[in-house]
Scaffold this motif. Structure first.
Motif, PDB file in Angstrom:
ATOM      1  N   ASN A  49       0.905  -0.936   0.265  1.00 34.77           N
ATOM      2  CA  ASN A  49      -0.239  -0.216  -0.019  1.00 34.77           C
ATOM      3  C   ASN A  49       1.138   1.271  -0.074  1.00 34.77           C
ATOM      4  OD1 ASN A  49       0.966   0.513   2.937  1.00 34.77           O
ATOM      5  ND2 ASN A  49      -1.091  -0.978   3.196  1.00 34.77           N
ATOM      6  N   SER A  50       0.220   2.477   0.344  1.00 32.86           N
ATOM      7  CA  SER A  50       0.918   3.413   0.156  1.00 32.86           C
ATOM      8  C   SER A  50       2.189   3.999   1.283  1.00 32.86           C
ATOM      9  CB  SER A  50       0.004   4.623  -0.028  1.00 32.86           C
ATOM     10  OG  SER A  50      -0.140   4.557   1.689  1.00 32.86           O
ATOM     11  N   THR A  51       2.264   3.099   2.289  1.00 32.01           N
ATOM     12  CA  THR A  51       3.302   2.730   3.311  1.00 32.01           C
ATOM     13  C   THR A  51       4.135   1.980   2.914  1.00 32.01           C
ATOM     14  OG1 THR A  51       1.463   2.782   4.997  1.00 32.01           O
ATOM     15  CG2 THR A  51       1.574   4.666   4.783  1.00 32.01           C
ATOM     16  N   SER A  52       3.294   0.884   3.110  1.00 27.26           N
ATOM     17  CA  SER A  52       4.078  -1.155   3.157  1.00 27.26           C
ATOM     18  C   SER A  52       4.335  -1.379   1.987  1.00 27.26           C
ATOM     19  CB  SER A  52       3.507  -1.695   3.953  1.00 27.26           C
ATOM     20  OG  SER A  52       3.701  -3.195   3.787  1.00 27.26           O
ATOM     21  N   HIS A  53       5.852  -1.319   1.158  1.00 25.90           N
ATOM     22  CA  HIS A  53       5.582  -2.145  -0.187  1.00 25.90           C
ATOM     23  C   HIS A  53       5.607  -0.618  -0.964  1.00 25.90           C
ATOM     24  CE1 HIS A  53       7.680  -5.288   2.217  1.00 25.90           C
ATOM     25  NE2 HIS A  53       6.699  -5.250   2.302  1.00 25.90           N
ATOM     26  N   PRO A  54       5.925   0.446  -0.951  1.00 25.30           N
ATOM     27  CA  PRO A  54       4.534   1.228  -2.365  1.00 25.30           C
ATOM     28  C   PRO A  54       5.181   1.203  -2.882  1.00 25.30           C
ATOM     29  CG  PRO A  54       6.273   2.611  -0.126  1.00 25.30           C
ATOM     30  CD  PRO A  54       6.441   1.447   0.152  1.00 25.30           C
ATOM     31  N   ASN A  55       6.876   0.590  -3.486  1.00 28.15           N
ATOM     32  CA  ASN A  55       7.145   0.095  -5.060  1.00 28.15           C
ATOM     33  C   ASN A  55       6.220  -0.690  -5.779  1.00 28.15           C
ATOM     34  OD1 ASN A  55       8.477   2.446  -5.183  1.00 28.15           O
ATOM     35  ND2 ASN A  55      10.734   1.593  -5.134  1.00 28.15           N
ATOM     36  N   LEU A  56       6.488  -1.729  -4.806  1.00 32.38           N
ATOM     37  CA  LEU A  56       5.558  -2.879  -4.942  1.00 32.38           C
ATOM     38  C   LEU A  56       4.241  -2.227  -5.561  1.00 32.38           C
ATOM     39  CD1 LEU A  56       5.743  -5.877  -5.184  1.00 32.38           C
ATOM     40  CD2 LEU A  56       5.169  -6.411  -3.041  1.00 32.38           C
ATOM     41  N   PHE A  57       3.392  -1.609  -4.523  1.00 31.03           N
ATOM     42  CA  PHE A  57       1.584  -0.958  -4.966  1.00 31.03           C
ATOM     43  C   PHE A  57       1.589  -0.259  -6.176  1.00 31.03           C
ATOM     44  CE2 PHE A  57      -1.140   1.888  -3.526  1.00 31.03           C
ATOM     45  CZ  PHE A  57      -2.323   0.498  -3.226  1.00 31.03           C
ATOM     46  N   ARG A  58       2.827   0.533  -6.062  1.00 28.40           N
ATOM     47  CA  ARG A  58       3.028   1.377  -7.843  1.00 28.40           C
ATOM     48  C   ARG A  58       3.606   0.067  -8.616  1.00 28.40           C
ATOM     49  NH1 ARG A  58       6.697   4.747 -10.511  1.00 28.40           N
ATOM     50  NH2 ARG A  58       6.039   5.067 -12.728  1.00 28.40           N
ATOM     51  N   ALA A  59       3.694  -0.800  -9.412  1.00 34.54           N
ATOM     52  CA  ALA A  59       3.954  -1.901  -9.569  1.00 34.54           C
ATOM     53  C   ALA A  59       2.966  -2.828  -9.469  1.00 34.54           C
ATOM     54  CB  ALA A  59       5.569  -2.462  -9.675  1.00 34.54           C
ATOM     55  N   LEU A  60       2.396  -2.916  -9.299  1.00 36.88           N
ATOM     56  CA  LEU A  60       1.049  -3.673  -9.350  1.00 36.88           C
ATOM     57  C   LEU A  60       0.230  -3.177  -9.778  1.00 36.88           C
ATOM     58  CD1 LEU A  60       1.116  -5.630  -5.873  1.00 36.88           C
ATOM     59  CD2 LEU A  60       0.929  -6.551  -7.406  1.00 36.88           C
ATOM     60  N   LYS A  61       0.180  -2.192 -10.144  1.00 30.66           N
ATOM     61  CA  LYS A  61      -1.613  -1.484 -10.422  1.00 30.66           C
ATOM     62  C   LYS A  61      -0.869  -0.784 -11.979  1.00 30.66           C
ATOM     63  CE  LYS A  61      -0.955   1.881  -7.158  1.00 30.66           C
ATOM     64  NZ  LYS A  61      -1.635   2.682  -6.276  1.00 30.66           N
ATOM     65  N   GLY A  62      -0.710  -2.475 -12.591  1.00 30.83           N
ATOM     66  CA  GLY A  62      -0.443  -2.173 -14.436  1.00 30.83           C
ATOM     67  C   GLY A  62       0.550  -3.488 -15.011  1.00 30.83           C
ATOM     68  N   GLY A  63       1.238  -3.654 -13.945  1.00 31.91           N
ATOM     69  CA  GLY A  63       2.103  -5.248 -13.906  1.00 31.91           C
ATOM     70  C   GLY A  63       1.612  -6.124 -14.000  1.00 31.91           C
ATOM     71  N   THR A  64       0.931  -6.357 -14.247  1.00 27.96           N
ATOM     72  CA  THR A  64      -0.026  -7.972 -14.086  1.00 27.96           C
ATOM     73  C   THR A  64       0.064  -9.119 -13.728  1.00 27.96           C
ATOM     74  OG1 THR A  64       1.280  -8.940 -16.130  1.00 27.96           O
ATOM     75  CG2 THR A  64      -0.227  -7.108 -17.228  1.00 27.96           C
ATOM     76  N   ASN A  65       0.568  -9.982 -13.666  1.00 25.94           N
ATOM     77  CA  ASN A  65       0.796 -11.725 -13.160  1.00 25.94           C
ATOM     78  C   ASN A  65       2.650 -11.633 -12.959  1.00 25.94           C
ATOM     79  OD1 ASN A  65       2.127 -12.665 -15.004  1.00 25.94           O
ATOM     80  ND2 ASN A  65       0.326 -14.161 -14.772  1.00 25.94           N
ATOM     81  N   ASN A  66       3.583  -9.926 -12.060  1.00 29.28           N
ATOM     82  CA  ASN A  66       4.398 -10.537 -12.475  1.00 29.28           C
ATOM     83  C   ASN A  66       5.364 -10.433 -11.302  1.00 29.28           C
ATOM     84  OD1 ASN A  66       5.740 -10.653 -14.993  1.00 29.28           O
ATOM     85  ND2 ASN A  66       4.750  -9.070 -15.458  1.00 29.28           N
ATOM     86  N   PHE A  67       4.053  -9.872 -10.597  1.00 31.01           N
ATOM     87  CA  PHE A  67       5.437  -9.273  -8.895  1.00 31.01           C
ATOM     88  C   PHE A  67       4.459 -10.746  -7.729  1.00 31.01           C
ATOM     89  CE2 PHE A  67       5.069  -6.002 -11.224  1.00 31.01           C
ATOM     90  CZ  PHE A  67       6.377  -5.692 -11.078  1.00 31.01           C
ATOM     91  N   GLY A  68       3.103 -11.153  -7.879  1.00 34.19           N
ATOM     92  CA  GLY A  68       3.982 -12.638  -6.789  1.00 34.19           C
ATOM     93  C   GLY A  68       2.050 -12.838  -7.291  1.00 34.19           C
ATOM     94  N   LEU A  69       1.470 -14.001  -5.876  1.00 35.16           N
ATOM     95  CA  LEU A  69       0.046 -13.850  -6.435  1.00 35.16           C
ATOM     96  C   LEU A  69      -1.067 -13.357  -5.598  1.00 35.16           C
ATOM     97  CD1 LEU A  69      -1.946 -16.245  -7.218  1.00 35.16           C
ATOM     98  CD2 LEU A  69      -1.198 -17.417  -4.913  1.00 35.16           C
ATOM     99  N   VAL A  70      -1.890 -12.020  -6.408  1.00 33.95           N
ATOM    100  CA  VAL A  70      -2.367 -11.391  -4.974  1.00 33.95           C
ATOM    101  C   VAL A  70      -3.605 -11.943  -4.631  1.00 33.95           C
ATOM    102  CG1 VAL A  70      -3.744  -9.306  -4.912  1.00 33.95           C
ATOM    103  CG2 VAL A  70      -1.802  -9.510  -6.548  1.00 33.95           C
ATOM    104  N   THR A  71      -3.804 -12.026  -3.345  1.00 33.21           N
ATOM    105  CA  THR A  71      -4.570 -12.847  -2.575  1.00 33.21           C
ATOM    106  C   THR A  71      -5.822 -12.102  -2.130  1.00 33.21           C
ATOM    107  OG1 THR A  71      -3.224 -12.520  -0.105  1.00 33.21           O
ATOM    108  CG2 THR A  71      -3.579 -14.493  -1.553  1.00 33.21           C
ATOM    109  N   ARG A  72      -5.443 -11.200  -1.957  1.00 29.91           N
ATOM    110  CA  ARG A  72      -6.684  -9.630  -1.933  1.00 29.91           C
ATOM    111  C   ARG A  72      -6.841  -8.036  -2.611  1.00 29.91           C
ATOM    112  NH1 ARG A  72      -6.717  -8.386   3.762  1.00 29.91           N
ATOM    113  NH2 ARG A  72      -6.113  -6.667   3.567  1.00 29.91           N
TER     114      ARG A  72
END
Ligand SMILES: Cc1cc2nc3c(=O)[nH]c(=O)nc-3n(C[C@H](O)[C@H](O)[C@H](O)COP(=O)(O)OP(=O)(O)OC[C@H]3O[C@@H](n4cnc5c(N)ncnc54)[C@H](O)[C@@H]3O)c2cc1C
Length: 471
Positions: A183-206
């Motif tokens: 989210n914006s405070t926990s792993h913010p770069n990952l948060f941004r990357a996931l928004k358009g990065g499709t399934n390249n960063f892991g298995l989203v559960t929620r």
């Protein structure tokens, strides 16, 4: 090899639902794929986690158990990406996320938490009675997972941006098997990357989304004779290109060609996110004589509950363009020339849809998602070309002809100076390159983030389906 991996999953993940070829559960999941290119693939087992820690344990086994060393896996949501291998695989393991489809809201209903395997209909049916919604997909059968990670075009997008722009948090399993929140405070770069990065960063559960208020909406569609296309294109361009875009308007104009009857049908779905039957913004469209008008005020969860299509081969292709009625006219001529004499056994349907991508839509996510779109691109139009046909032996022929159509359309747009970079991943063919279209800064950022969270490129290697950053 994969059989041993399926056994290792059974041993190390007690309680995890595992279905094997020939079982009723396996056949049901295989039959649920939207395209034949996906349902024809046969994984060695299908696993269906029902809680996040089960999903995390399964990923740990898949990435680190020796029995799974050479076994690939796929992540499956609600199967609406048509390309073969995007959410299923042959001989490996498929993780079916539909076991995690719960929807809940917080006390004041400002946030909706959605299990990553939910469909949009699950979300709308739960939220509509609360007077709330999420800016999600238009067809209720589509998955929350795939649509959100690829961006997400919604009826509410002119108000709040892409679906992914309305996220406040994602819970996901990383390549290491660790369960984290982005989210914006926990792993913010990952948060941004996931928004358009499709399934390249892991298995989203929620996914945790900000909700929007809703009552009923203007839903349904119009059909016009193809001879009125210039007037419809002109009305559409007026709406899509408006300096002050009406943020409640969400219109798709579609051209449908049937190779058996050699006929075109022109349709539009002028949706309005308020309960107004004749919104002013659509007056120029309403003024064009129509053959049918099914517009009505409806609840979103009723309208989004579309009938399922029969099992068929499907292809999606896309492009993004400047707004111009003249361009749409010329595109129609180019498409008609390329498709008119093309046919295959049992026929083929082509559906070319145009949707506005106005600056109000791209503003909320600019530099906050990884899609690379921004208001500086100006008002744009996204094209989705779909082909649907029963004869699997013609797949190669259809792919070649679809590529020719897209190339002809792009050529016309280029000549008019109206071709744009953006290739929307959720509408793209496997041979297109959405990440490159996000721009250099975004690609660098995505690759750097992938290296940080998956330094050995496990996901790039073991989850081959979908668009890959390493590809
Ligand atoms: C009938 C129809 C209507 C559509 N309407 C819209 C629309 O209104 N707006 C729009 O923007 N798009 C729309 N689309 C396109 C849609 O967004 C994509 O097809 C999307 O990929 C579908 O997601 P899914 O979960 O149903 O598909 P799947 O095929 O199950 O998954 C698609 C991709 O997402 C990945 N994925 C899915 N879930 C997860 C997860 N939890 N974690 C990591 N990766 C995951 C999969 O691995 C796969 O590569 C539509 C498509 C169809 C066929």
């Amino acid at each position: 090899m994969a059989v041993a991996c399926c056994s290792a999953l059974a041993t190390h993940c007690p309680g995890l639902a595992i279905s094997l070829p020939g079982s009723a559960a396996y056949n049901l999941t295989e039959a649920s794929y939207w395209s034949l290119q996906e349902s024809n693939l046969q994984p060695s087992c299908i696993i269906t986690p029902s809680v996040p820690h089960e999903a995390a344990s399964a990923v740990q086994v898949l990435v680190s158990n020796p029995a799974c060393e050479h076994v690939e896996f796929a992540i499956k949501g609600r199967t609406h990406a048509p390309a073969g291998g995007f959410a299923n695989n042959n001989g490996g393991v498929t993780i079916d996320m539909t076991g995690m489809s719960t929807v809940t809201v917080n006390d004041d209903h400002s946030l909706a938490s959605v299990g990553a395997g939910a469909s949009w209909l699950d979300v709308y049916a739960y939220l509509d009675p609360l007077g709330k919604s999420v800016a999600g997909g238009r067809n209720g059968a589509v998955g929350v997972g795939g649509l959100t990670l690829g961006g997400g075009i919604s009826y509410f997008s002119p108000q709040v941006g892409f679906t992914c722009d309305t996220l406040v948090n994602m819970e996901l399993v990383l390549a290491s098997g660790e369960l984290v929140n982005a989210n914006s405070t926990s792993h913010p770069n990952l948060f941004r990357a996931l928004k358009g990065g499709t399934n390249n960063f892991g298995l989203v559960t929620r996914f945790d989304f900000t909700t929007v208020p809703i009552s009923k909406i203007l839903a349904g569609g119009l059909v016009n004779d193809i001879s009125h296309r210039s007037a419809v294109f002109s009305a559409f361009a007026g709406i899509a290109g408006a300096k002050h875009y009406d943020v409640h308007a969400s219109i798709v104009v579609g051209l449908l060609f049937n190779s058996t009857s050699n006929t075109w049908v022109l349709s539009s779905t002028p949706i309005y996110t308020l309960p107004e039957l004749r919104p002013k913004v659509y007056e120029p469209l309403f003024a064009v004589p129509n053959i049918s008008d099914t517009l009505e005020i409806a609840a979103l969860h009723v309208f989004a509950n579309e009938s399922a299509t029969p099992p068929l081969n499907w292809q999606f292709w896309t492009g993004t363009y400047g707004v111009s009625a003249n361009l749409l006219d010329k595109m129609f001529d180019a498409i008609n020339t390329t498709l008119y004499s093309f046919d295959i056994p049992e026929g083929i349907l082509w559906d070319i849809a145009f949707e506005p991508l106005p600056t109000v839509f791209t503003a909320p996510g600019a530099l906050k998602n990884s899609l690379g779109t921004s208001p500086s691109d100006g008002n744009s139009v996204v094209m989705l070309l779909s082909a649907l046909w029963p004869d699997s032996a013609s797949n190669g022929k259809v792919h070649k002809r679809a590529a020719e159509v897209v190339s002809a359309v792009n050529e016309v747009a280029k000549e008019m100076g109206l071709e744009k970079e953006f290739v929307y991943a959720n509408y793209a063919d496997w041979s297109q390159q959405p990440f490159e279209s996000y721009g250099e800064e975004s690609v660098r950022f995505l690759k750097k983030t992938a290296r940080k969270y998956d330094e050995h490129g496990v996901i790039q290697r073991k989850v081959p389906g979908g668009f890959k950053l390493s590809g």
